[in-house]
Design a protein around this motif. Structure first.
Motif, PDB file in Angstrom:
ATOM      1  N   MET A 684       0.897  -1.387  -0.008  1.00  0.00           N
ATOM      2  CA  MET A 684       0.037  -0.287   0.026  1.00  0.00           C
ATOM      3  C   MET A 684       0.706   1.320   0.089  1.00  0.00           C
ATOM      4  O   MET A 684       1.543   1.590   1.071  1.00  0.00           O
ATOM      5  CB  MET A 684      -0.926   0.115   1.376  1.00  0.00           C
ATOM      6  N   SER A 685       1.107   1.959  -1.034  1.00  0.00           N
ATOM      7  CA  SER A 685       1.664   3.161  -1.345  1.00  0.00           C
ATOM      8  C   SER A 685       1.011   4.345  -0.267  1.00  0.00           C
ATOM      9  O   SER A 685       1.741   5.403   0.058  1.00  0.00           O
ATOM     10  CB  SER A 685       2.029   3.340  -2.689  1.00  0.00           C
ATOM     11  N   ALA A 686      -0.354   4.092  -0.059  1.00  0.00           N
ATOM     12  CA  ALA A 686      -0.737   5.200   0.605  1.00  0.00           C
ATOM     13  C   ALA A 686      -0.670   5.254   2.162  1.00  0.00           C
ATOM     14  O   ALA A 686      -1.186   6.142   3.072  1.00  0.00           O
ATOM     15  CB  ALA A 686      -2.560   5.217   0.523  1.00  0.00           C
ATOM     16  N   LEU A 687       0.101   4.323   2.374  1.00  0.00           N
ATOM     17  CA  LEU A 687       0.415   3.841   3.979  1.00  0.00           C
ATOM     18  C   LEU A 687       2.116   3.972   4.292  1.00  0.00           C
ATOM     19  O   LEU A 687       2.662   3.405   3.646  1.00  0.00           O
ATOM     20  CB  LEU A 687      -0.299   2.760   4.685  1.00  0.00           C
ATOM     21  N   THR A 688       2.318   4.848   5.224  1.00  0.00           N
ATOM     22  CA  THR A 688       3.827   4.796   5.662  1.00  0.00           C
ATOM     23  C   THR A 688       3.725   4.640   7.060  1.00  0.00           C
ATOM     24  O   THR A 688       3.356   5.691   7.775  1.00  0.00           O
ATOM     25  CB  THR A 688       4.473   6.210   5.143  1.00  0.00           C
ATOM     26  N   PRO A 689       4.801   3.776   7.586  1.00  0.00           N
ATOM     27  CA  PRO A 689       4.816   3.806   9.016  1.00  0.00           C
ATOM     28  C   PRO A 689       6.308   4.516   9.122  1.00  0.00           C
ATOM     29  O   PRO A 689       7.280   4.333   8.611  1.00  0.00           O
ATOM     30  CB  PRO A 689       5.344   2.245   9.299  1.00  0.00           C
ATOM     31  N   LEU A 690       6.311   5.282  10.307  1.00  0.00           N
ATOM     32  CA  LEU A 690       7.576   6.211  10.799  1.00  0.00           C
ATOM     33  C   LEU A 690       8.207   5.653  11.944  1.00  0.00           C
ATOM     34  O   LEU A 690       7.380   5.950  12.874  1.00  0.00           O
ATOM     35  CB  LEU A 690       7.107   7.530  10.696  1.00  0.00           C
ATOM     36  N   GLY A 691       9.315   5.329  12.237  1.00  0.00           N
ATOM     37  CA  GLY A 691       9.768   5.167  13.622  1.00  0.00           C
ATOM     38  C   GLY A 691      10.110   3.577  13.666  1.00  0.00           C
ATOM     39  O   GLY A 691      10.199   2.893  12.592  1.00  0.00           O
ATOM     40  N   PRO A 692       9.814   2.937  14.714  1.00  0.00           N
ATOM     41  CA  PRO A 692       9.921   3.471  15.898  1.00  0.00           C
ATOM     42  C   PRO A 692      10.841   4.420  16.383  1.00  0.00           C
ATOM     43  O   PRO A 692      12.232   4.244  15.952  1.00  0.00           O
ATOM     44  CB  PRO A 692       9.621   2.480  17.032  1.00  0.00           C
ATOM     45  N   LEU A 693      10.523   5.467  17.406  1.00  0.00           N
ATOM     46  CA  LEU A 693      11.683   6.421  17.965  1.00  0.00           C
ATOM     47  C   LEU A 693      11.165   6.942  19.160  1.00  0.00           C
ATOM     48  O   LEU A 693      10.092   6.916  19.407  1.00  0.00           O
ATOM     49  CB  LEU A 693      11.743   7.675  16.739  1.00  0.00           C
ATOM     50  N   PRO A 694      12.179   7.483  19.923  1.00  0.00           N
ATOM     51  CA  PRO A 694      11.766   7.868  21.372  1.00  0.00           C
ATOM     52  C   PRO A 694      10.822   8.974  21.184  1.00  0.00           C
ATOM     53  O   PRO A 694      10.763  10.017  20.278  1.00  0.00           O
ATOM     54  CB  PRO A 694      13.125   8.257  21.808  1.00  0.00           C
ATOM     55  N   ALA A 695       9.974   9.162  22.317  1.00  0.00           N
ATOM     56  CA  ALA A 695       9.078  10.289  21.969  1.00  0.00           C
ATOM     57  C   ALA A 695      10.012  11.509  22.436  1.00  0.00           C
ATOM     58  O   ALA A 695      11.147  11.399  23.060  1.00  0.00           O
ATOM     59  CB  ALA A 695       8.029  10.422  23.559  1.00  0.00           C
ATOM     60  N   GLN A 706       8.320   5.335  23.970  1.00  0.00           N
ATOM     61  CA  GLN A 706       8.740   5.337  22.451  1.00  0.00           C
ATOM     62  C   GLN A 706       7.275   5.434  21.695  1.00  0.00           C
ATOM     63  O   GLN A 706       6.062   5.314  21.927  1.00  0.00           O
ATOM     64  CB  GLN A 706       9.382   4.007  22.278  1.00  0.00           C
ATOM     65  N   GLN A 707       7.461   6.024  20.394  1.00  0.00           N
ATOM     66  CA  GLN A 707       6.287   5.942  19.390  1.00  0.00           C
ATOM     67  C   GLN A 707       6.442   5.648  18.012  1.00  0.00           C
ATOM     68  O   GLN A 707       7.680   5.531  17.523  1.00  0.00           O
ATOM     69  CB  GLN A 707       5.725   7.409  19.384  1.00  0.00           C
ATOM     70  N   LEU A 708       5.442   4.958  17.421  1.00  0.00           N
ATOM     71  CA  LEU A 708       5.407   4.601  16.034  1.00  0.00           C
ATOM     72  C   LEU A 708       4.518   5.542  15.369  1.00  0.00           C
ATOM     73  O   LEU A 708       3.111   5.065  15.671  1.00  0.00           O
ATOM     74  CB  LEU A 708       5.276   3.166  15.901  1.00  0.00           C
ATOM     75  N   LEU A 709       4.680   6.143  14.408  1.00  0.00           N
ATOM     76  CA  LEU A 709       3.674   6.796  13.556  1.00  0.00           C
ATOM     77  C   LEU A 709       3.135   6.008  12.239  1.00  0.00           C
ATOM     78  O   LEU A 709       4.037   5.506  11.772  1.00  0.00           O
ATOM     79  CB  LEU A 709       4.099   8.190  13.147  1.00  0.00           C
ATOM     80  N   LEU A 710       1.843   6.181  12.059  1.00  0.00           N
ATOM     81  CA  LEU A 710       1.283   5.596  10.643  1.00  0.00           C
ATOM     82  C   LEU A 710       0.886   6.804   9.943  1.00  0.00           C
ATOM     83  O   LEU A 710      -0.073   7.414  10.352  1.00  0.00           O
ATOM     84  CB  LEU A 710       0.415   4.338  11.019  1.00  0.00           C
ATOM     85  N   GLN A 711       1.179   6.905   9.015  1.00  0.00           N
ATOM     86  CA  GLN A 711       0.924   7.976   7.954  1.00  0.00           C
ATOM     87  C   GLN A 711       0.088   7.524   6.789  1.00  0.00           C
ATOM     88  O   GLN A 711       0.693   6.712   6.152  1.00  0.00           O
ATOM     89  CB  GLN A 711       1.977   9.077   7.789  1.00  0.00           C
ATOM     90  N   SER A 712      -0.993   8.150   6.481  1.00  0.00           N
ATOM     91  CA  SER A 712      -1.654   7.552   5.232  1.00  0.00           C
ATOM     92  C   SER A 712      -2.394   8.908   4.642  1.00  0.00           C
ATOM     93  O   SER A 712      -2.695   9.912   5.424  1.00  0.00           O
ATOM     94  CB  SER A 712      -2.794   6.720   5.636  1.00  0.00           C
ATOM     95  N   SER A 713      -2.611   8.738   3.127  1.00  0.00           N
ATOM     96  CA  SER A 713      -3.202   9.844   2.446  1.00  0.00           C
ATOM     97  C   SER A 713      -4.772   9.211   2.394  1.00  0.00           C
ATOM     98  O   SER A 713      -5.632  10.080   1.655  1.00  0.00           O
ATOM     99  CB  SER A 713      -2.627   9.627   1.052  1.00  0.00           C
ATOM    100  N   GLU A 714      -4.935   8.267   2.712  1.00  0.00           N
ATOM    101  CA  GLU A 714      -6.609   7.641   2.543  1.00  0.00           C
ATOM    102  C   GLU A 714      -6.844   7.152   4.119  1.00  0.00           C
ATOM    103  O   GLU A 714      -6.204   6.567   4.676  1.00  0.00           O
ATOM    104  CB  GLU A 714      -6.771   6.687   1.674  1.00  0.00           C
ATOM    105  N   PRO A 716      -9.617   5.367   5.165  1.00  0.00           N
ATOM    106  CA  PRO A 716     -10.100   3.911   5.496  1.00  0.00           C
ATOM    107  C   PRO A 716      -8.930   2.802   5.554  1.00  0.00           C
ATOM    108  O   PRO A 716      -8.986   1.970   6.160  1.00  0.00           O
ATOM    109  CB  PRO A 716     -11.011   3.833   4.250  1.00  0.00           C
ATOM    110  N   ILE A 717      -7.951   3.273   4.793  1.00  0.00           N
ATOM    111  CA  ILE A 717      -6.721   2.368   4.670  1.00  0.00           C
ATOM    112  C   ILE A 717      -6.023   2.411   6.151  1.00  0.00           C
ATOM    113  O   ILE A 717      -5.713   1.540   6.658  1.00  0.00           O
ATOM    114  CB  ILE A 717      -5.898   2.951   3.517  1.00  0.00           C
ATOM    115  N   LEU A 718      -5.949   3.653   6.643  1.00  0.00           N
ATOM    116  CA  LEU A 718      -5.292   3.889   8.113  1.00  0.00           C
ATOM    117  C   LEU A 718      -5.920   2.908   9.048  1.00  0.00           C
ATOM    118  O   LEU A 718      -5.428   2.408   9.789  1.00  0.00           O
ATOM    119  CB  LEU A 718      -5.162   5.380   8.334  1.00  0.00           C
ATOM    120  N   HIS A 719      -7.562   3.098   8.930  1.00  0.00           N
ATOM    121  CA  HIS A 719      -8.426   2.364   9.857  1.00  0.00           C
ATOM    122  C   HIS A 719      -8.187   0.904   9.679  1.00  0.00           C
ATOM    123  O   HIS A 719      -8.188   0.001  10.532  1.00  0.00           O
ATOM    124  CB  HIS A 719      -9.864   3.070   9.962  1.00  0.00           C
TER     125      HIS A 719
END
Length: 750
Positions: A684-695, A706-714, A716-719
């Motif tokens: 899925m190109s519409a979803l990118t995981p960023l991390g994990p990295l310290p807060a 610590q935190q892991l970000l999930l970034q998406s342009s859509e 429904p895909i994120l959910h």
């Protein structure tokens, strides 16, 4: 009568488990009485808990001989109606949270504890004397007692203790008046009389609904009001009005039209500091019962207000974010004041945004919803741009007041007097001599941000957090504002044992001391969380400010929003640079909003206002746009940046956070989640995981984050991905010291 074995109760229990539990009806209870939304007691493992009937069905996946009977029901009718149940189901699904805990959070604390949903009795206070000039003279030195007596005199039948408390009148003041035999109290049983019939007997009023006549609207206000009342059905309205443009008067007249149609109004405000003055203004205008819900009330008082709204005896509910869950059977209008404010986002347990839930609720109730702000959030502006919201603008101040001029004061290479540049001190002196008021904004409470050793440079740090300890002088102590750890002020440096410890930086306490020395002829009124901690402190300060005498108002963001100080003609913003280089992508947006909100306190009366911003970065593009009083241009520049980075509102975010006693445990768990995302959703190109990295603050309260970000342009895909990850986490057996949380649409990255 059906057999109790014919039905199964699907019960939501307040536990982190994201599932419902099946029970048989309580023994001896007619199954025909049972309905979704009712509170029931159940045996849940070794504990007896209070659950909510979510559904009634005739089959269960659990074998019949394994099903337990519920222990009993607490009332014969639902405490949560179907529309609130639906709102909670949506919230639990969207934020991926336990439905049992969501439904529990929708109830007032008293009902969560199993107390009866009974209106009971209320204490009313009434006057026992005539309020004449002689009595006013007698109480001249006791201003709060006189204010209480004047308020009690407005209600011949008596005024409730809750209403008096909301107006800043303490029990001590009432007791002192009773000792002087000027007032008396009595208990009255609460009857749930509909609000629209409570005003029928009014004969000496402006109208059956109003105590005061409405103000005359200017053309912009009239256009906005017509836009809100255009249709009684669902339509979101973004009301963007500069500070002082008269948004509250538009709210009041929209509510009057709603009440006239026999429907209720819900008004959400961001902080309890704004509720007393909002309530006072609403009660002066409307004859119908106005109730409020916020954390400053006792559990019993919140229950009274909740019941009044849910049984339609109150026409207006003013509440902070949790009020969005209050049942209002005749809901006809929702207003979200200062819709951009971060306080609408819950930062623990169910991490919901009350603004977004209010819009969903308005859609369910098929009623208008108004989002009001001088500095709207980018999310709301985006929805207005795409046509999802109507966008109404009020660009001029009400009553002919002019917008303040904003000046950037370059303090590079300037000699500062305890943080204040000389041009600001000179301008303050002139303003005070002219009989006006000055506001000094410094968003940092305490005496100083920390204590530094002059010999070795060691700064006093919190032992539990990656943060400096704040120095306080009243009372003297060191305080961590992140974990609330407190300790005595050290006598010597822990590193080199030097006695040369000195304050580093500047807080409101220290500024108060400095300004009192520089301007000894004028009172310095400090308004922050420390100075207003004592009961009735904030109303007393606001009363003093509203007398209009020359004074210096010094405070944090508590002063920035909602207040109307017509005597203030000069605003000095001391530390504007802090938010310009925030590690949070929303930092610049929040800084711009805050500066413009603070600037808006100036020149709201007949005299023009002036704002001076001390800065080391006068060429910063954001400050340049703010100095032109151009929030639209400022917002457009942020939009371009967010679009380029696919960040909200041009993208969607969710954050998994871990807290653990050991750094590696949280990192290992988040790495597992990242691997799962790449393995199952990598295409899925519409979803990118960023991390994990310290807060940003990795260590807090002795635990590592610590935190892991999930970034998406859509969305429904994120959910879809979140659903999979939450299910995966629920199936893991984690160490007891390791906790994880999920924040959907996070407002703070720190």
């Amino acid at each position: 009568m059906s057999s109790s074995n014919d039905i199964i109760l699907s019960i939501a229990v307040p536990t982190p488990l994201r599932q419902l539990f099946d029970y048989l009806p309580p023994k001896g209870v007619d199954p025909a009485l049972l309905q979704p939304g009712m509170r029931v007691q159940v045996q849940f493992g070794p504990r007896r808990m209070l659950g909510i009937i979510e559904a009634i069905k005739d089959q269960s996946d659990c074998p019949p001989d394994k099903l337990r009977h519920a222990s009993g029901i607490l009332e014969n009718s639902p405490v949560l109606p179907e529309n609130i149940m639906s709102l909670c189901r949506w919230a639990a699904g969207y934020y991926h949270y336990s439905l049992g805990e969501t439904l529990s959070l929708a109830l007032p604390q008293a009902l969560r504890q199993g107390k009866p949903a009974s209106a009971g009795t209320i204490t009313l206070w009434k006057s026992t004397c005539e309020l004449n000039d002689a009595l006013r003279k007698q109480l001249k030195s006791a201003k709060r007692q006189l204010q209480a007596l004047e308020l009690i005199h407005t209600a011949p039948q008596g005024i409730s203790e809750v209403e008096l408390k909301e107006a800043g009148i303490s029990k001590t003041i009432l007791t002192n008046l009773a000792k002087k035999q000027l007032v008396s109290c009595y208990e009255l049983e609460v009857h749930n009389k509909p609000f629209d019939s409570a005003s029928d007997s009014a004969s000496d009023s402006v109208s059956p609904l109003l105590r005061q006549a409405p103000l005359t609207l200017n053309p912009e206000q009239q256009f906005a009001l017509e836009g809100i009342l255009e249709t009684p059905s669902f339509h979101p309205v973004l009301l963007e009005g500069v500070t002082g443009s008269g948004k509250t008067e538009v709210y009041l007249q929209a509510i009057a039209a709603t009440l006239k149609a026999g429907r209720q109004a819900l008004v959400l405000v961001p902080e309890i500091g704004l509720t007393p003055q909002t309530i006072e203004r609403f009660r002066k205008r409307f004859r119908v019962p106005v109730v409020c819900i916020h954390s400053g009330l006792s559990d019993g008082e919140r229950l009274q207000s909740w019941l009044a709204a849910s049984r339609t005896s109150a026409g207006i509910l003013i509440a902070t974010r949790s009020g969005v869950f209050t049942p209002m059977p005749k809901l006809g209008l929702i207003i979200i004041d200062e819709e951009h404010d971060g306080s609408y986002k819950q930062q623990d347990t169910l991490r919901y945004n009350a603004r977004d839930l209010a819009i969903y609720r308005a859609k369910m109730a098929d009623c208008p919803v108004v989002l009001g702000s001088a500095t709207p959030s980018l999310e709301s502006l985006q929805n207005a741009r795409t046509g999802r919201y109507s966008h109404l603008q009020m660009k001029s101040r009400a009553g002919g007041a002019k917008a303040p001029t904003i000046e950037l004061l370059d303090i590079r290479q300037q000699l500062l007097t305890d943080g204040f540049a000389q041009p600001i001190l000179d301008r303050m002196q002139r303003t005070l001599q002219q009989g006006h008021q000055v506001m000094v904004f410094l968003n940092r409470r305490g005496y100083a941000p920390s204590l530094i050793c002059h010999d070795c440079g060691t700064i006093s740090d919190c032992p539990h957090c990656d943060a400096h300890m704040t120095l306080h002088r009243q009372p003297p102590h060191m305080h961590c504002h992140h974990c609330d750890y407190q300790t005595a002020i050290p006598w010597a440096c822990p590193a080199c044992h030097s006695k040369k410890l000195q304050p580093a930086g500047q807080g409101t306490e220290r500024s108060e001391q400095v300004l009192s020395q520089l301007f000894p002829d004028y009172p310095v009124l400090r308004v922050d969380r420390d100075s207003t901690r004592r009961k009735d402190a904030l109303p007393a300060l606001l009363d003093q400010i509203n007398e209009g005498k020359p004074c210096i108002l010094l405070g944090t963001q508590m002063l920035a929003k909602g207040h109307h100080f017509p005597g203030v003609t000069l605003v000095a913003i001391i530390n504007a640079d802090g938010g310009l280089f925030s590690s949070d992508f929303r930092g610049l947006e929040k800084t711009g909003q805050l500066i413009m909100q603070v600037a808006g306190r100036s020149g709201r009366g007949q005299m023009p206002g002036h704002v001076i911003i001390q800065t080391h970065n006068p060429q910063h593009p954001a400050l340049q746009m703010i100095s032109m009083n151009d929030f639209t241009r400022f917002a457009n520049s942020l939009f371009s940046e967010r679009q380029h980075l696919c960040l909200p509102p041009c993208g969607y975010l969710a954050v998994f956070r871990t807290e653990s006693a050991y750094t590696q445990d949280g990192l290992a768990l988040l790495k597992q989640l990242r691997e799962r995302v790449l393995q199952h959703f990598g295409e899925m190109s519409a979803l990118t995981p960023l991390g994990p990295l310290p807060a940003i603050m990795e260590k807090r309260q002795g635990r590592f984050r610590q935190q892991l970000l999930l970034q998406s342009s859509e969305r429904p895909i994120l959910h879809r991905v979140l659903n999979d990850l939450v299910g995966y986490l629920d199936g893991l057996k984690l160490p007891r010291h390791l906790r994880w949380t999920l924040d959907v649409d996070p407002q703070e990255m720190t």
